[in-house]
Design a protein around this motif. Structure first.
Motif, PDB file in Angstrom:
ATOM      1  N   GLN A 237     130.328  -7.347-107.415  1.00 61.58           N
ATOM      2  CA  GLN A 237     130.762  -7.661-105.717  1.00 61.58           C
ATOM      3  C   GLN A 237     130.880  -6.315-105.195  1.00 61.58           C
ATOM      4  OE1 GLN A 237     132.118 -11.251-107.168  1.00 61.58           O
ATOM      5  NE2 GLN A 237     132.979 -10.597-104.879  1.00 61.58           N
ATOM      6  N   LEU A 240     127.812  -7.063-103.049  1.00 60.74           N
ATOM      7  CA  LEU A 240     128.120  -8.500-101.931  1.00 60.74           C
ATOM      8  C   LEU A 240     128.965  -8.198-100.954  1.00 60.74           C
ATOM      9  CD1 LEU A 240     128.979 -11.550-104.581  1.00 60.74           C
ATOM     10  CD2 LEU A 240     127.249 -11.124-103.376  1.00 60.74           C
ATOM     11  N   GLU A 244     128.012  -8.043 -97.081  1.00 58.80           N
ATOM     12  CA  GLU A 244     128.795  -8.727 -96.383  1.00 58.80           C
ATOM     13  C   GLU A 244     128.810  -7.678 -94.495  1.00 58.80           C
ATOM     14  OE1 GLU A 244     131.249 -11.381 -97.502  1.00 58.80           O
ATOM     15  OE2 GLU A 244     130.568 -11.783 -99.151  1.00 58.80           O
ATOM     16  N   GLN A 254     126.088 -13.507 -91.381  1.00 58.80           N
ATOM     17  CA  GLN A 254     126.964 -13.609 -92.866  1.00 58.80           C
ATOM     18  C   GLN A 254     127.802 -14.011 -93.175  1.00 58.80           C
ATOM     19  OE1 GLN A 254     130.226 -11.724 -91.408  1.00 58.80           O
ATOM     20  NE2 GLN A 254     129.729  -9.157 -91.634  1.00 58.80           N
ATOM     21  N   TYR A 257     125.297 -16.172 -96.027  1.00 58.59           N
ATOM     22  CA  TYR A 257     125.960 -15.278 -96.808  1.00 58.59           C
ATOM     23  C   TYR A 257     126.479 -15.380 -98.013  1.00 58.59           C
ATOM     24  CZ  TYR A 257     124.743 -10.931-100.185  1.00 58.59           C
ATOM     25  OH  TYR A 257     124.369  -9.911-100.923  1.00 58.59           O
ATOM     26  N   LYS A 258     128.187 -15.393 -97.634  1.00 53.69           N
ATOM     27  CA  LYS A 258     129.063 -15.202 -98.214  1.00 53.69           C
ATOM     28  C   LYS A 258     129.071 -17.116 -99.009  1.00 53.69           C
ATOM     29  CE  LYS A 258     133.931 -15.474 -98.615  1.00 53.69           C
ATOM     30  NZ  LYS A 258     133.699 -14.846-100.225  1.00 53.69           N
ATOM     31  N   SER A 261     126.154 -17.390-101.501  1.00 55.60           N
ATOM     32  CA  SER A 261     127.137 -16.393-103.046  1.00 55.60           C
ATOM     33  C   SER A 261     127.961 -17.536-103.834  1.00 55.60           C
ATOM     34  CB  SER A 261     127.229 -14.871-102.186  1.00 55.60           C
ATOM     35  OG  SER A 261     125.947 -14.107-101.331  1.00 55.60           O
ATOM     36  N   ASP A 262     128.837 -17.991-102.491  1.00 51.13           N
ATOM     37  CA  ASP A 262     130.205 -18.220-103.123  1.00 51.13           C
ATOM     38  C   ASP A 262     129.412 -19.142-104.350  1.00 51.13           C
ATOM     39  OD1 ASP A 262     132.128 -16.565-102.406  1.00 51.13           O
ATOM     40  OD2 ASP A 262     132.946 -18.052-100.780  1.00 51.13           O
TER      41      ASP A 262
END
Length: 279
Positions: A237, A240, A244, A254, A257-258, A261-262
């Motif tokens: 985290q 990450l 971000e 951005q 990316y999130k 990743s999720d």
């Protein structure tokens, strides 16, 4: 989709009319000629486009009038998916002509509104760009037809182009096309983002070349979800959050990316639960 390659029947050299002059048509025209088939005509709405394809081939006519199509063994409609109905509807095909499209997401049933023609599909699982050489023998060719004779003709033709020929139904082809978009188009977009980020900091883009090659090579021999690496996979985290924050100047990237990743973390959680349930 068949789990094994199809051994198509032998087919003679075909006389073919090609409707379309875009990237697929350009590459396909050359491949058909090299396989010994005769491309009688190339049709396009604009003469210059038809001529650009036709001049690659000997004795191939460039035309803009689809009501004046030559008699042929096969008519290949290589235009964008949305244009196929309009192109087929405007063309004058001989009764009983075998007419095929090359689209991944377009159903075979698109031809049902024209009962005087026999419909089919010849879908190459490949990306086509100007100036690129395609090794057609390695390109999977997916075939579907409305009748047995049409299927035999398409299997025979496909066999002269590729060593990987398969019978694929419309629902299977749609799922295959979606998978291809993820594997090719979305991957290329992500590589474009990587390229832009490196360029912004004056870093050479070839820094990522070994990483990209190893990622693809590994994904082709191992289940990709099972060999996922990176900060999202290891639930880092702190990293990450740093990433971000560094992407604040690129809000769309951005968000992407999130989201990715999720998705990686949810997939890893699902894999873990499935593995626990197996014992």
């Amino acid at each position: 989709m068949s789990n094994s390659l199809i051994e198509p029947p032998e087919v003679g050299k075909l006389r073919i009319v090609l409707l379309g002059a875009g990237r697929v048509a350009q590459h396909l025209a050359t491949a058909l000629h090299q396989a010994g088939h005769t491309v009688l005509q190339v049709w396009s709405r604009t003469l210059s486009s038809a001529e650009a394809v036709a001049r690659q081939l000997p004795e191939t006519a460039a035309i803009t009038d689809s009501t004046a199509l030559a008699a042929a063994d096969l008519y290949i409609v290589a235009v964008p998916d949305a244009a196929v109905p309009a192109v087929v509807g405007a063309a004058h095909f001989p009764a009983g002509a075998l007419v095929v499209h090359t689209a991944g997401a377009l159903p075979l049933s698109v031809f049902e509104q024209w009962p005087s023609v026999r419909g089919g599909v010849l879908y190459p699982v490949q990306t086509f760009s100007p100036g690129r050489t395609i090794e057609w023998q390695t390109v999977p060719l997916c075939v579907e037809a409305a009748d047995i004779a049409g299927e035999a003709t398409l299997l025979g033709l496909a066999n002269t182009l590729s060593a990987d020929v398969r019978l694929v139904t419309t629902p299977q082809r749609l799922r295959l096309h979606i998978a291809a978009v993820f594997a090719c188009n979305f991957t290329n977009h992500l590589l474009g983002i990587s390229h832009a980020l490196l360029t912004h900091d004056a870093l050479p883009v070839d820094l990522l070349a070994p990483l990209v090659r190893e990622t693809i090579d590994k994904a082709l021999v191992e289940p990709p979800f099972q060999v996922q690496t990176g900060p999202a996979a290891r639930h880092d985290q702190t990293t990450l959050a740093r990433h971000e924050a560094a992407l604040a100047a690129y809000p769309e990237w951005q968000i992407l990316y999130k989201m990715l990743s999720d998705s990686i973390q949810r997939q890893a959680s699902n894999e873990a639960q499935n593995n626990e349930g197996a014992f």
